[in-house]
Scaffold this active site. Structure first.
Site, PDB file in Angstrom:
ATOM      1  N   CYS A 347      -6.129   3.595   2.512  1.00 28.68           N
ATOM      2  CA  CYS A 347      -5.618   2.929   1.310  1.00 28.68           C
ATOM      3  C   CYS A 347      -4.100   3.022   1.234  1.00 28.68           C
ATOM      4  O   CYS A 347      -3.503   2.574   0.256  1.00 28.68           O
ATOM      5  CB  CYS A 347      -6.254   3.525   0.050  1.00 28.68           C
ATOM      6  SG  CYS A 347      -5.975   5.300  -0.154  1.00 28.68           S
ATOM      7  N   GLU A 381      -5.737  -2.279   1.532  1.00 27.84           N
ATOM      8  CA  GLU A 381      -6.424  -1.327   2.398  1.00 27.84           C
ATOM      9  C   GLU A 381      -6.477  -1.905   3.802  1.00 27.84           C
ATOM     10  O   GLU A 381      -6.485  -3.128   3.997  1.00 27.84           O
ATOM     11  CB  GLU A 381      -7.846  -1.044   1.892  1.00 27.84           C
ATOM     12  CG  GLU A 381      -7.889  -0.065   0.746  1.00 27.84           C
ATOM     13  CD  GLU A 381      -9.191   0.720   0.690  1.00 27.84           C
ATOM     14  OE1 GLU A 381     -10.027   0.549   1.587  1.00 27.84           O
ATOM     15  OE2 GLU A 381      -9.352   1.501  -0.256  1.00 27.84           O
TER      16      GLU A 381
END
Length: 433
Positions: A347, A381
């Site tokens: 992330c 992400e």
């Protein structure tokens, strides 16, 4: 942040919008800006062929994408009525009754919950925030009311029961260490993978869950397809670090002899075990331990690190890591260097870049997917599949079809190649001088 040219040849900075100021019509342009930035950052660590033929883009829905949301409750400065609020730079900056980025189920509930709080002093006094939790499968949603001080329990529960019956929800009242529950503090998620297998997950309030269910489903599909194309054999075991509630665990478990899933949070460990049972994944072993400690202790042997006898000896052919934003520590990186194939879901692209640079002496990126979990923000992400230099052979893997929108990918990749070519040209000029 991206830059764009002005008429006089100078360049101005254009800030990416946030949830507070989202523009659905500009979704693809915003995603393209983020995509170019990621390609520029990761470009030196990913072969051009991978970008061209082994890249998958997993876009988000433009609206109703978030399965969980949290709002402050404030008095509207214009109307004097209660309203949901979002904060920016330390103060409420946006007041509303409906949030279009939340799931349709949450959007339908938001004004009704607000009216129920406004119309009941037992629920209203001291309330400071409201959290909503929902699922793709539209299980009974959970509404959490957060208070400065705990309300009177019997009266609050009686009032909450009336609201839950009327709205068809579960409700949790929370104040620091105190909580009161009407209904369930968990939801059951269901969705079907492309191979026809239905997955079931228990989503527990207060524990991590993927906020964007549509993008999460695409990621699971991508990982499942990549694993199948590796053609690992029946004696392959999977090691998963930071397994959470078993999101990747249950999806990939049927493709391996055994799965060793490691997680620090005891509540998530319990959820992972339950989800493995729900999905009939009898080959999953969940280990409650910090991943740093687990990887550090691996040198003592599997029986030691798992605190049980493991037979036959694990043969780890694939590792899955989905770490927090900080990325991987040195112990995890050292353990991964011995694994033939690694799925790394990140992330934080900057820390992914750092870790890929540390792994490039032993591994090569052979697949990459961009996951727009947080549409309309600056965050993306990224998931990569790496193979050890000696383990990877192009002839053994078929191509992965590039997801829509392909036009967006073509534009982004063309820009990336142009920037890369310009950089190389500049370096050559410097070298010649």
């Amino acid at each position: 942040v991206s830059t764009q040219s002005t008429g006089n040849g100078s360049r101005t900075r254009m800030a990416l919008p946030s949830y507070i100021d989202y523009r659905p019509d500009d979704y693809h342009a915003i995603l393209n800006t983020k995509l170019e930035s990621v390609m520029q950052l990761l470009g030196p660590l990913v072969n051009d062929t991978v970008w061209k033929t082994h890249f998958t883009l997993c876009p988000s829905s433009k609206t109703h994408l978030r399965l969980r949301v949290r709002f402050a409750i404030e008095t509207h400065p214009m109307t004097g009525e209660l309203a949901y609020a979002m904060w920016d730079h330390g103060k409420p900056s946006c007041f509303f009754r409906v949030f279009p980025l939340a799931s349709e189920q949450i959007c339908a509930l938001m004004p009704r919950v607000l009216d129920a709080i406004s119309g009941c002093a037992l629920l209203r006094v001291g309330v400071r925030a409201v959290h909503f939790l929902s699922t793709i499968s539209r299980d009974t949603p959970l509404v959490t009311l957060c208070y400065d001080a705990p309300p009177h329990r019997p009266d609050w529960i009686e009032a909450a029961e009336r609201v839950c019956t009327e709205l068809g929800v579960s409700m949790l009242g929370r104040s620091k260490a105190n909580s009161m529950l009407v209904g369930r503090d968990w939801l059951l998620e269901r969705f079907v993978l492309p191979d026809g297998r239905e997955l079931q997950y228990r989503i527990v309030e207060g524990s991590f869950s993927n906020p964007n269910g549509g993008v999460n489903s695409q990621c699971l599909e991508w990982m499942h397809r990549c694993t199948q194309e590796l053609e690992l054999g029946v004696a392959s075991d999977l090691l998963e670090l930071f397994c959470g509630g078993g999101n990747h665990t249950c999806s990939l478990a049927p493709l391996f002899r055994r799965v060793f899933a490691v997680e620090l949070d005891p509540k998530l460990c319990e959820t992972a075990r339950l989800n493995a049972e729900l999905n009939q994944c009898e080959n999953v072993i969940v280990c409650h331990k910090p991943c740093q400690t687990f990887c550090k202790d691996l040198k003592r042997g599997w029986n030691w690190v798992l605190d049980q006898v493991v037979a036959p000896e694990p043969h780890i052919t694939v590792a899955v890591v989905d770490p927090p934003r900080a990325g991987l520590d040195e112990h995890a990186l050292n353990a991964l260097r011995t694994v033939p194939h690694i799925f790394y879901v990140s992330c934080c692209v900057e820390n992914l870049h750092r870790d890929l640079a540390l792994l490039q002496d032993t591994h090569t990126v052979i697949r990459i997917a961009i996951l727009d979990q947080f549409a309309y923000t600056k965050h993306l992400e990224c998931a990569v599949l790496l193979s050890k230099h000696s383990a990877h052979s192009d002839s053994g893997l078929s191509l992965i079809q590039i997801s829509e929108p392909t036009r967006l990918l073509s534009i982004s990749y063309a820009v990336f190649c142009l920037k890369k070519k310009k950089t190389r040209h500049t370096e050559n000029e410097i070298g010649s001088n």
